[in-house]
Design a protein around this motif. Structure first.
Motif: not given
Length: 86
Positions: A45, A47, A66-67
């Motif tokens: 994703c 996000i 991703c974070l």
């Protein structure tokens, strides 16, 4: 530029870049395996909603690539299933 280690390989990232983005830019597409089938996973994703991109950073498992922002000198490792580094 920042440099971090991924499974023993030096990877370069730009300041503020996520671990996932830096790994993709370095040509890595997967860095986690699922716990039952051992299927490869990477960013899905992008996000922070799913958990496909989990990595081990400085010994802490289950961080979403991703974070997680790259920091100079980080040690990032692929993750097996629910939290073991490879």
């Amino acid at each position: 530029m920042s440099t971090f280690s991924f499974d023993g390989e030096d990877v370069t990232a730009v300041p503020g870049q996520s671990v996932g983005a830096a790994l993709i830019a370095a040509g890595h597409r997967s860095w986690r395996t699922t716990r039952h089938a051992g299927a490869p996973r990477g960013v899905f994703c992008g996000i922070g909603i799913c958990y496909d991109c989990l990595v081990v950073v400085n010994g802490t498992p289950n961080l979403r690539a991703c974070l997680t922002e790259v920091r100079d000198g980080d040690e990032v490792a692929s993750q097996e299933g629910t939290g073991r580094g490879r």
